[in-house]
Design an enzyme around this catalytic site. Sequence first.
Site, PDB file in Angstrom:
ATOM      1  N   GLU A 104     104.174 -30.953 -11.509  1.00  0.00           N
ATOM      2  CA  GLU A 104     103.339 -29.781 -12.895  1.00  0.00           C
ATOM      3  C   GLU A 104     104.017 -30.060 -14.204  1.00  0.00           C
ATOM      4  OE1 GLU A 104     102.643 -26.270  -9.841  1.00  0.00           O
ATOM      5  OE2 GLU A 104     105.145 -27.246  -9.439  1.00  0.00           O
ATOM      6  N   LYS A 147     109.078 -29.111 -12.101  1.00  0.00           N
ATOM      7  CA  LYS A 147     108.096 -28.608 -12.925  1.00  0.00           C
ATOM      8  C   LYS A 147     108.008 -28.224 -14.198  1.00  0.00           C
ATOM      9  CE  LYS A 147     107.242 -25.158  -9.997  1.00  0.00           C
ATOM     10  NZ  LYS A 147     105.708 -24.538  -9.651  1.00  0.00           N
ATOM     11  N   ASP A 155     110.204 -25.651  -2.226  1.00  0.00           N
ATOM     12  CA  ASP A 155     109.410 -24.661  -2.260  1.00  0.00           C
ATOM     13  C   ASP A 155     107.776 -26.249  -2.431  1.00  0.00           C
ATOM     14  OD1 ASP A 155     107.476 -23.298  -3.848  1.00  0.00           O
ATOM     15  OD2 ASP A 155     107.391 -24.347  -5.696  1.00  0.00           O
ATOM     16  N   HIS A 189     104.489 -28.983   1.275  1.00  0.00           N
ATOM     17  CA  HIS A 189     103.583 -29.521   1.023  1.00  0.00           C
ATOM     18  C   HIS A 189     103.510 -31.361   0.706  1.00  0.00           C
ATOM     19  CE1 HIS A 189     102.163 -26.365  -0.370  1.00  0.00           C
ATOM     20  NE2 HIS A 189     102.638 -26.555  -1.720  1.00  0.00           N
ATOM     21  N   HIS A 236      98.700 -24.338   1.885  1.00  0.00           N
ATOM     22  CA  HIS A 236      97.538 -24.425   1.288  1.00  0.00           C
ATOM     23  C   HIS A 236      97.555 -25.805   0.430  1.00  0.00           C
ATOM     24  CE1 HIS A 236      99.435 -25.009  -2.723  1.00  0.00           C
ATOM     25  NE2 HIS A 236      98.448 -25.390  -3.336  1.00  0.00           N
ATOM     26  N   ARG A 280     101.841  -0.289  -1.354  1.00  0.00           N
ATOM     27  CA  ARG A 280     102.138   0.513  -1.938  1.00  0.00           C
ATOM     28  C   ARG A 280     101.602   1.531  -3.480  1.00  0.00           C
ATOM     29  NH1 ARG A 280     108.594   0.279  -1.558  1.00  0.00           N
ATOM     30  NH2 ARG A 280     108.139  -0.775  -3.589  1.00  0.00           N
ATOM     31  N   LYS A 287     103.668 -19.843   3.894  1.00  0.00           N
ATOM     32  CA  LYS A 287     105.452 -20.275   3.127  1.00  0.00           C
ATOM     33  C   LYS A 287     106.504 -19.683   2.411  1.00  0.00           C
ATOM     34  CE  LYS A 287     104.058 -23.110  -0.617  1.00  0.00           C
ATOM     35  NZ  LYS A 287     105.537 -22.402  -1.288  1.00  0.00           N
ATOM     36  N   LYS A 343      93.455 -28.688   0.818  1.00  0.00           N
ATOM     37  CA  LYS A 343      92.511 -28.931  -0.723  1.00  0.00           C
ATOM     38  C   LYS A 343      91.739 -30.689   0.297  1.00  0.00           C
ATOM     39  CE  LYS A 343      96.456 -28.810  -3.654  1.00  0.00           C
ATOM     40  NZ  LYS A 343      95.837 -27.957  -4.781  1.00  0.00           N
TER      41      LYS A 343
HETATM   42  C1  BG6 Z   1     102.768 -23.550  -4.043  1.00  0.00           C
HETATM   43  C2  BG6 Z   1     104.230 -24.104  -4.715  1.00  0.00           C
HETATM   44  O1  BG6 Z   1     102.998 -23.964  -3.101  1.00  0.00           O
HETATM   45  O2  BG6 Z   1     102.403 -24.938  -5.180  1.00  0.00           O
HETATM   46  C3  BG6 Z   1     104.065 -23.357  -6.664  1.00  0.00           C
HETATM   47  O3  BG6 Z   1     105.051 -22.883  -4.569  1.00  0.00           O
HETATM   48  C4  BG6 Z   1     103.264 -24.743  -7.123  1.00  0.00           C
HETATM   49  O4  BG6 Z   1     106.121 -23.682  -6.907  1.00  0.00           O
HETATM   50  C5  BG6 Z   1     102.211 -24.699  -6.262  1.00  0.00           C
HETATM   51  O5  BG6 Z   1     103.209 -24.493  -8.417  1.00  0.00           O
HETATM   52  C6  BG6 Z   1     101.089 -25.737  -6.449  1.00  0.00           C
HETATM   53  O6  BG6 Z   1      99.659 -25.396  -6.569  1.00  0.00           O
HETATM   54  P1  BG6 Z   1      98.639 -26.478  -7.181  1.00  0.00           P
HETATM   55  O7  BG6 Z   1      97.729 -26.408  -5.729  1.00  0.00           O
HETATM   56  O8  BG6 Z   1      97.962 -25.767  -8.043  1.00  0.00           O
HETATM   57  O9  BG6 Z   1      98.984 -28.394  -6.391  1.00  0.00           O
END
Ligand code: BG6
Length: 505
Positions: free
Chosen positions: A235, A357, A254, A259, A197, A60, A167, A201
């Site tokens: 993280e 985090k 999350d 993952h 994702h 948009r 997701k 990897k």
């Molecule tokens: C995402 C999460 O799926 O993966 C994020 O929503 C997270 O919160 C991220 O920061 C981390 O991905 P990667 O590839 O940096 O480990």
Amino acid sequence: MTNPLRSPDDRRLPRVAGPCSLVIFGVTGDLARKKVMPAIYDLANRGLLPPGFALVGFARRDWDKQDFAQIVHDSVREHSRTEFREDVWQQLAEGIRFVAGDLTSEESFDELRRVVDELDQTRGTRGNHGFYLSIPPSMFPVVIEQLKRSGLAQSTKDAWRRVVIEKPFGHDAKSARELNNVIAGVFPSGSVFRIDHYLGKETVQNMMAIRFANNLYEPIWNSNYVDHVQITMAEDIGIAGRAGYYDGIGAARDVIQNHLLQLVALTAMEEPTSLQADAVRIEKEKILASIKLPRDIEKHSARGQYAAGWQGGVEVRGYLQEEGINPYSTTETFAAVRLDIDNRRWAGVPFYVRTGKRLGRRVTEVAVVFKKVPRQLFSPSSTQELSNNAVVFRIQPDEGMTVRFGSKVPGTSLEVRDVSMDFAYGDSFTEASPEAYERLILDVLLGDPPLFPRHEEVNLQWQILDPILERWDKKGQPEQYASGGWGPQSAYDMMKRDGRMWRRP
Ligand code: BG6
């Protein structure tokens, strides 16, 4: 005569996508800008996209094709993995289109349809189109319905239509089922690509290769030898401007739901009958279906929220002070839980998963920790610095694998101490690892499904998480933990109760 080393399924050959386009909804979002669009350029740069490939943005915004091309250009310059080449960019730019529209508007989707038809004529995309929903999940049903109404979702014998969703797939088992029903009503399951994702990897894919292409690990990969498994996804960043998405979701939804449970499944699953998507999925599902939660979830899990503090020499805010966060939020930014796999191979071997985090550093690893020898020949004093043997998959950032074992310290005294044997990608290979999104987007365009979870996996993952979340919901405020540390005290306590310790990555 055909060369047996070059059979059609020879996976060493570069696989190039056929004529097609990718339509991205939500091009102004972080994901599209930082991951999806740069990955498309990287694929083009590696020669893996067809010459007539088209990229259509939908948002948009009062933009024309040139404005959108500039956005793509900037995101590529800033975030792509491979070097920028003007000729590659020019070719990609020729296939860029933009639809200024609203997700709820029929006219916008009719316009999209016109653009897509035009691409079939001018770029030779031959009716093959993917729709990437890089938008809030609450909008998925609306877009799916619009795609159906406008006839964009309809595959034919010669032309494919695929939908890509990110997701979170729902926020519990029930909502995931509802979402799936909406999607399944429009796209057949083979046309739905759910992105986790982590599965794209390089190092995660390597877990299967290391386990099943070798004879070294499988014989000891069971409860006779393994004491426990620890999976850490730490993280150092906070919620980094994603308050709207993160608050109310939290660490478990999350990343554990997707993952980390995928990593549990890849660590624990039996060898599949083949590398076909269904064969791998069946084995992963068996693990997910065998996961049992501890009877006392309280004692065997931990949740926390990062407090203000210092990280890497910089003063950082606490979660509750972050912009856009409800100051009374009970969302967890750290989560840890013990899982048990109720099958013959893993009975009695706990799998501990943790994520957070604002922890000490960014690291993701899977550590398989072995039992001590049944009888120690060497005296307690000479083995003081010998801990459990371990095999560690280093998923990121220092990609590789470590085997930890004891070795005699050189000298005349007798002392056995931990040493490590390391495999590092950079030392062993000259090939660079592609970004997860490159691999996954290419697989979408090729229609190659093994790296995309099916609904049943997602459903089993929620069934594991739902009771934990329900329990936590009753607990109110999560425990605060210091930014730059390794999580709340309760995370240490849950391990101590089991007579174990978290690794310090
Ligand atoms: C995402 C999460 O799926 O993966 C994020 O929503 C997270 O919160 C991220 O920061 C981390 O991905 P990667 O590839 O940096 O480990």
